[in-house]
Enzyme design. Structure first.
Site, mmCIF file in Angstrom:
data_model
loop_
_atom_site.group_PDB
_atom_site.id
_atom_site.type_symbol
_atom_site.label_atom_id
_atom_site.label_comp_id
_atom_site.label_asym_id
_atom_site.label_seq_id
_atom_site.Cartn_x
_atom_site.Cartn_y
_atom_site.Cartn_z
ATOM 1 N N THR A 151 0.872 -1.220 0.096
ATOM 2 C CA THR A 151 0.050 -0.095 -0.043
ATOM 3 C C THR A 151 1.271 1.079 0.310
ATOM 4 O OG1 THR A 151 -0.076 0.062 2.672
ATOM 5 C CG2 THR A 151 -1.900 -1.540 1.436
ATOM 6 N N HIS A 152 0.684 1.801 -0.725
ATOM 7 C CA HIS A 152 1.546 3.535 -1.012
ATOM 8 C C HIS A 152 2.454 2.842 -1.489
ATOM 9 C CE1 HIS A 152 -1.446 5.494 2.785
ATOM 10 N NE2 HIS A 152 -0.559 4.245 2.800
ATOM 11 N N SER A 273 18.139 -0.210 -26.034
ATOM 12 C CA SER A 273 18.187 2.016 -25.899
ATOM 13 C C SER A 273 19.242 1.699 -27.012
ATOM 14 C CB SER A 273 19.416 1.829 -25.115
ATOM 15 O OG SER A 273 19.942 3.348 -25.061
ATOM 16 N N LYS A 279 20.244 -2.126 -22.215
ATOM 17 C CA LYS A 279 18.901 -1.640 -21.186
ATOM 18 C C LYS A 279 17.846 -2.455 -21.818
ATOM 19 C CE LYS A 279 17.763 0.953 -19.818
ATOM 20 N NZ LYS A 279 17.570 2.622 -19.462
ATOM 21 N N ASN A 281 13.846 -2.418 -21.417
ATOM 22 C CA ASN A 281 13.200 -1.017 -22.220
ATOM 23 C C ASN A 281 11.268 -1.914 -22.202
ATOM 24 O OD1 ASN A 281 14.717 0.158 -20.762
ATOM 25 N ND2 ASN A 281 15.114 1.168 -23.178
ATOM 26 N N GLU A 286 4.554 0.953 -21.135
ATOM 27 C CA GLU A 286 5.153 2.461 -20.817
ATOM 28 C C GLU A 286 4.082 3.058 -22.171
ATOM 29 O OE1 GLU A 286 8.995 3.927 -19.468
ATOM 30 O OE2 GLU A 286 9.044 2.601 -21.279
#
Ligand code: ARG
Length: 490
Positions: A151-152, A273, A279, A281, A286
Site C-alpha cells: 500500500t502506498h 537503447s 538496456k 525497456n 509504457e
C-alpha cells in the site's frame, strides 16, 4: 455537380470548404455498415411498395459492385453516405436516386455509427476475455507463490501472485459487464427517423431494425438522430478499460526494474537503447500507460463536442466520429498487445518469496496473533508491534515482546498465553498468507475458489457475447437472403 448540390446551388463547394467539412478521411470505418444500412432500407422500401422489384434489384446489384470496388473506389464527397449514393447513381442511373426515399443522412449516420460501435465493443469483449483468461492462468499457476503486497508502494502484507492477478481480473470482469450493459443501449436502431421528424412515407422500422441486428427501433425520432450518449458511454467503458490496463502496466514497469526484479518481460515485447547496449525497456507497458491518456482525451473531446448542442442534428456531430473510432480502436489494440506481453512474462517467484517478509510485512499478523493468544485489545497489540518496528526488531524474541507489553498492558504476554511458536508462526510469510483464508483473500484455499468463480463468470460473459454475435450474424444472413431474393426475382 454533386447529386446533393445540383438543385439548391449553382456552384460546387469551394475546395477548402470541401476538405474542411468532408468526413471521407475517416468514413472508411463506416463504409461496410453504410452498405448494409442501404440494403436494409431498400429491402424495406421494396416490401412497403415504394420501389419496384426491378428498381430494388438494380440498386442492390449496384451496391454489390460498389462494395467490390471498395472504399477507395468511391468518388469525392461530403461523406461516405453521399459518396455511395453518387457511385450508385453513376452506376445504375437515376433509379439509384430512389434509395434515399424516406431517409436522411442523419438517421443513416446514426445507424452506421451504432453498428460500428457494436462491432468494436464485441471485439473489445473478446480481447478482454482473452486477457482475463491469461490472468486466471497465471493465478492458477501461482496460488502458492508468496509475494510482497503494497500500500502506498510500501511493503504492507504478504500476499500471493494469484491474489494479485485475481484483483486485476476482477476489474476487467467488471469492464466486461459494463460493456455488455452499455451494448443494450447501443444496439437500438435510429433508421427511419429521417432528418429527425420521421417520414410521411409508410415505412417499417421494425423490419430495418431486425435486418440490421438491432434489438429494437429507437423510439423518438428526434432523439434517435441527435443522441450520442451511447457513444460517450462506449468510450467511457473503453476509458475504464484503459485506466485499469494502465495500472497493470505501471506495475509491470515497476516490477521489471532491477530494484524489484519481480518479472522478466518477453524480449519480443521490450526494446533496448540506442546507446546503452544492456538496456531492456518495458516500452509496451509504457506506451499502453500513455494510451490510456489518449483514450481519455478522446472521451473528453467527444463530450465537449456534444455539450450544448441544440436538438436535433448539427454538423458538429460529425466531428465526434473520429474520436469514437480512435478511442475504441486504440483500446482494442492496447488490450491485445498487453495480453501478449503478460502471456510471455516470466515471474521471478524466488525473488517474490525473498522480498515478501521485507519491511516487517508480517507485523499485522503478529498483532493479530497477540490478540488471539492473549485476549488483549487490538489497539494494544498494534502499539506493542509498532514499538517493535520502531526499534527495528522485525524478528522479535518472546522477551522483546514481554518487555514492551509490560509498558503497554502492564503484564508480560508470555504469562497471558503467548507461546514462542505463536510468534514464529505469525512471522512466517507462507503461514501468514495461509491464515488469510476468508472469501476473496490471498490464501491458496481462497484463491482456488476465487479462480473457479471467476472462470464461471468468464464463461457466462463469453456465452452472452456469443449470443449477441449470433443474433447479429443471423440478421446479416436474413438481410443477404432478402437481397438475393429481390435480385433473383429480377
Ligand atoms: N457525415 C455526416 C455525419 O457524420 C452525416 C450526416 C450529414 N447530415 C447533414 N445534415 N449534413 O454526421
Amino acid at each position: 455537380m454533386s447529386i446533393l448540390r445540383r438543385g439548391r446551388f449553382t456552384s460546387p463547394m469551394d475546395e477548402h470548404v470541401m476538405a474542411f467539412t468532408s468526413s471521407m478521411q475517416w468514413d472508411s470505418w463506416l463504409f461496410p455498415h453504410d452498405l448494409d444500412v442501404d440494403r436494409a432500407h431498400v429491402v424495406m422500401l421494396h416490401r412497403m411498395g415504394h420501389i419496384s422489384t426491378d428498381d430494388a434489384a438494380r440498386i442492390l446489384t449496384g451496391l454489390k459492385e460498389i462494395e467490390e470496388q471498395g472504399f477507395d473506389g468511391l468518388p469525392e464527397a461530403e461523406d461516405v453516405h453521399e459518396a455511395v449514393e453518387s457511385a450508385l447513381v453513376a452506376r445504375v442511373g437515376e433509379v439509384g436516386g430512389r434509395m434515399h426515399t424516406a431517409r436522411s443522412r442523419n438517421d443513416e449516420v446514426a445507424t452506421c455509427l451504432r453498428m460500428a460501435v457494436r462491432e468494436e465493443m464485441l471485439a473489445m469483449l473478446h480481447a478482454l476475455i482473452e486477457l482475463r483468461d491469461v490472468l486466471l492462468s497465471i493465478a492458477a499457476e501461482h496460488r502458492r507463490t508468496i509475494m510482497p503486497g503494497f500500500t502506498h508502494l510500501q511493503h504492507a502484507q504478504p500476499t500471493t501472485l494469484a491474489h494479485h492477478m485475481l484483483a486485476h481480473e476482477q476489474a476487467f470482469s467488471r469492464d466486461c459487464e459494463r460493456i455488455l450493459d452499455c451494448l443494450s443501449r447501443v444496439n437500438v436502431c435510429p433508421l427511419g427517423s429521417a432528418a429527425f421528424a420521421s417520414t410521411s412515407f409508410e415505412i417499417d422500422r421494425e423490419l430495418t431494425s431486425k435486418l440490421l441486428g438491432f434489438d429494437a427501433p429507437l423510439e423518438n425520432t428526434m432523439d434517435a438522430i441527435s443522441s450520442r450518449d451511447f457513444a460517450i458511454e462506449a468510450v467511457g467503458c473503453a476509458s475504464m478499460v484503459m485506466l485499469n490496463l494502465s495500472r497493470l502496466c505501471e506495475e509491470l514497469v515497476i516490477w521489471s526494474t532491477s530494484e524489484f526484479s519481480l518479472v522478466q518481460l518477453p524480449d519480443a515485447y521490450t526494446s533496448t537503447s540506442s546507446i546503452m547496449p544492456q538496456k531492456k525497456n518495458p516500452d509496451v507497458a509504457e506506451i499502453a500507460r500513455a494510451k490510456s491518456g489518449t483514450v481519455v482525451g478522446e472521451l473528453m473531446s467527444l463530450m465537449m463536442i456534444v455539450k450544448g448542442l441544440p436538438l436535433s442534428y448539427n454538423r458538429d456531430l460529425q466531428e465526434a466520429n473520429p474520436h469514437i473510432m480512435r478511442a475504441l480502436k486504440e483500446t482494442l489494440f492496447t488490450l491485445k498487445v498487453c495480453t501478449g506481453m503478460l502471456e510471455g512474462a516470466v515471474f521471478n517467484t524466488e525473488r517474490m518469496r525473498e522480498l515478501s517478509p521485507a519491511g516487517f510485512a508480517c507485523a499485522t499478523e503478529l498483532a493479530n496473533t497477540l490478540v488471539r493468544c492473549t485476549g488483549i485489545p487490538f489497539r494494544h497489540a498494534h502499539s506493542i508491534v509498532g514499538a517493535l518496528a520502531r526499534e527495528g526488531k522485525e524478528h522479535p524474541t518472546p522477551s522483546d515482546i514481554d518487555r514492551i507489553a509490560l509498558e503497554v498492558v502492564g503484564k508480560p504476554l508470555s504469562e497471558m498465553g503467548l507461546e514462542p511458536s505463536d510468534v514464529q508462526g505469525a512471522l512466517d510469510t507462507f503461514s501468514c498468507v495461509q491464515r488469510h483464508a476468508g472469501t476473496g483473500g490471498p490464501s491458496p484455499e481462497s484463491t482456488k475458489g476465487a479462480i473457479q468463480r471467476a472462470r464461471g463468470l468468464l464463461e457466462a460473459h463469453e456465452r452472452v457475447v456469443r449470443e449477441v454475435e449470433e443474433r447479429v450474424h443471423t440478421a446479416r444472413l436474413m438481410l443477404k437472403e432478402a437481397c438475393n431474393t429481390i435480385m433473383g426475382a429480377e
